[in-house]
Design an enzyme around this catalytic site. Sequence first.
Site, PDB file in Angstrom:
ATOM      1  CG  HIS A  98      36.535  68.541  23.753  1.00 35.72           C
ATOM      2  ND1 HIS A  98      35.886  68.415  22.971  1.00 35.72           N
ATOM      3  CD2 HIS A  98      35.969  68.094  25.082  1.00 35.72           C
ATOM      4  CE1 HIS A  98      34.697  67.638  23.257  1.00 35.72           C
ATOM      5  NE2 HIS A  98      34.829  67.081  24.482  1.00 35.72           N
ATOM      6  CD  GLU A 117      33.469  69.420  26.496  1.00 41.68           C
ATOM      7  OE1 GLU A 117      34.369  69.123  27.300  1.00 41.68           O
ATOM      8  OE2 GLU A 117      32.636  68.614  26.468  1.00 41.68           O
ATOM      9  CG  HIS A 152      33.359  66.538  31.430  1.00 37.98           C
ATOM     10  ND1 HIS A 152      33.948  67.696  31.417  1.00 37.98           N
ATOM     11  CD2 HIS A 152      32.592  66.273  30.459  1.00 37.98           C
ATOM     12  CE1 HIS A 152      33.974  68.058  30.017  1.00 37.98           C
ATOM     13  NE2 HIS A 152      33.125  67.079  29.375  1.00 37.98           N
ATOM     14  CD  GLU A 153      31.373  62.740  29.597  1.00 33.26           C
ATOM     15  OE1 GLU A 153      30.415  63.246  28.757  1.00 33.26           O
ATOM     16  OE2 GLU A 153      32.629  62.938  29.308  1.00 33.26           O
ATOM     17  CG  ASP A 183      37.050  69.741  19.769  1.00 38.00           C
ATOM     18  OD1 ASP A 183      36.183  68.878  19.999  1.00 38.00           O
ATOM     19  OD2 ASP A 183      37.594  70.394  20.535  1.00 38.00           O
ATOM     20  CE1 TYR A 241      29.950  69.530  24.025  1.00 45.10           C
ATOM     21  CE2 TYR A 241      30.615  68.495  21.772  1.00 45.10           C
ATOM     22  CZ  TYR A 241      30.869  68.969  23.249  1.00 45.10           C
ATOM     23  OH  TYR A 241      31.939  68.331  23.928  1.00 45.10           O
ATOM     24  CD  GLU A 293      43.088  63.947  38.558  1.00 47.46           C
ATOM     25  OE1 GLU A 293      42.741  64.528  37.676  1.00 47.46           O
ATOM     26  OE2 GLU A 293      42.586  64.092  39.606  1.00 47.46           O
ATOM     27  CG  HIS A 331      28.344  67.388  28.493  1.00 50.01           C
ATOM     28  ND1 HIS A 331      28.707  68.714  28.136  1.00 50.01           N
ATOM     29  CD2 HIS A 331      29.368  66.769  28.437  1.00 50.01           C
ATOM     30  CE1 HIS A 331      29.680  68.723  27.753  1.00 50.01           C
ATOM     31  NE2 HIS A 331      30.475  67.531  27.928  1.00 50.01           N
TER      32      HIS A 331
HETATM   33  N1  ASN Z   1      34.237  63.066  26.440  1.00 46.52           N
HETATM   34  C1  ASN Z   1      33.489  63.942  25.562  1.00 46.52           C
HETATM   35  C2  ASN Z   1      32.926  65.058  26.229  1.00 46.52           C
HETATM   36  O1  ASN Z   1      32.298  64.809  27.359  1.00 46.52           O
HETATM   37  C3  ASN Z   1      32.703  63.382  24.529  1.00 46.52           C
HETATM   38  C4  ASN Z   1      32.176  64.379  23.710  1.00 46.52           C
HETATM   39  O2  ASN Z   1      32.936  64.920  22.695  1.00 46.52           O
HETATM   40  N2  ASN Z   1      30.876  65.064  23.740  1.00 46.52           N
HETATM   41  O3  ASN Z   1      33.176  66.148  25.903  1.00 46.52           O
HETATM   42 ZN    ZN Z   2      32.443  67.238  27.591  1.00 48.49          ZN
END
Ligand code: ASN
Ligand code: ZN
Length: 308
Positions: A235, A171, A147-148, A230, A162, A190, A151
């Site tokens: 998210h 996301e 996931h990271e 957010d 974002y 999980e 990004h």
């Molecule tokens: N864990 C979060 C994400 O990757 C960190 C953020 O809010 N950017 O979405």
């Molecule tokens: Zn993210």
Amino acid sequence: NVVHEASGTGTGVLGDSKTLNTYVYNNTYYLFDTTKPMNGVIETFDNYGGQYSSLPGYYVTDSGNTFYSERQKAAVDAHYYAGEVFDYYYDTFGRVSYDNQGADIRSTVHYGSNYNNAAWTGNQMIYGDGDGSTFTYLSGADDIVAHELTHAVTDTTAELVYENQSGALNESFSDVFGFFVDSEDWLMGEDVYTPGTSGDALRSLSNPNAYNQPDHMDEYRNLPNTESGDWGGVHINSGIPNKAAYYTINSIGISKAEDIYYRALTVYLTPSSNFSSARQALIQSAQDLYGSQAANAVSNAWSNVGVN
Ligand code: ASN
Ligand code: ZN
């Protein structure tokens, strides 16, 4: 000619042992991987609880090339899974690192204190240890690492802004590629979420409602574009495109779906794309790659979540 590449071993967050690409210099072994088909390296650091200003921190080293200590577990998984995600993008799409130009992939573990998060900073990945009850070491989940790092792929391709719908798509693409990298289940995070409770997760692609996310436009949440909102619910509302991805994958399978998602992200999506433009981008990508049957499947998937 001295050979610096080495093959080490380590214990991951969940207690599993794994083989690691390391580097030896002056009898010290580093979590530093020069084996990938690129100029860049994959390197992993420990920040000893430091904050943003002290990144990246210190190289993780071991005198015996055996990374077995408690402190090393988070680093072992950050390093190993970064390599796994590199391999996924390279083997599946021929993409060379996140920028497709062989950039170094840098990770820092033990970021902050009891930090229940992980992130792409714009420059590298950071992983908190969690507080021990909400999360354990966040690098222990390969879908979080994917996931990271996704990004970073998005930041060098579609550059989805974002906030609001473009942010929810940003996301969602990170969650969807988290699934493609490890497609064993529809859950996100999980492996490290609530270590004392089994069966739960951070999010679910198949059932966003289970984790307080909408899965249809009827449930879209209009939240303020502020940090506490957010950024317009990036998210939260990601549940809607996540559910569309679930329907698409169920209908045409992983292998076609991942090609379609990658093409949409790298060819058609733009910084201001909204859900409706994502639907169009994915339909077009499906048509380009697999023809009208696939395009229809994508179209139906988005209609099912109320995006036209
Ligand atoms: N864990 C979060 C994400 O990757 C960190 C953020 O809010 N950017 O979405
Ligand atoms: Zn993210």
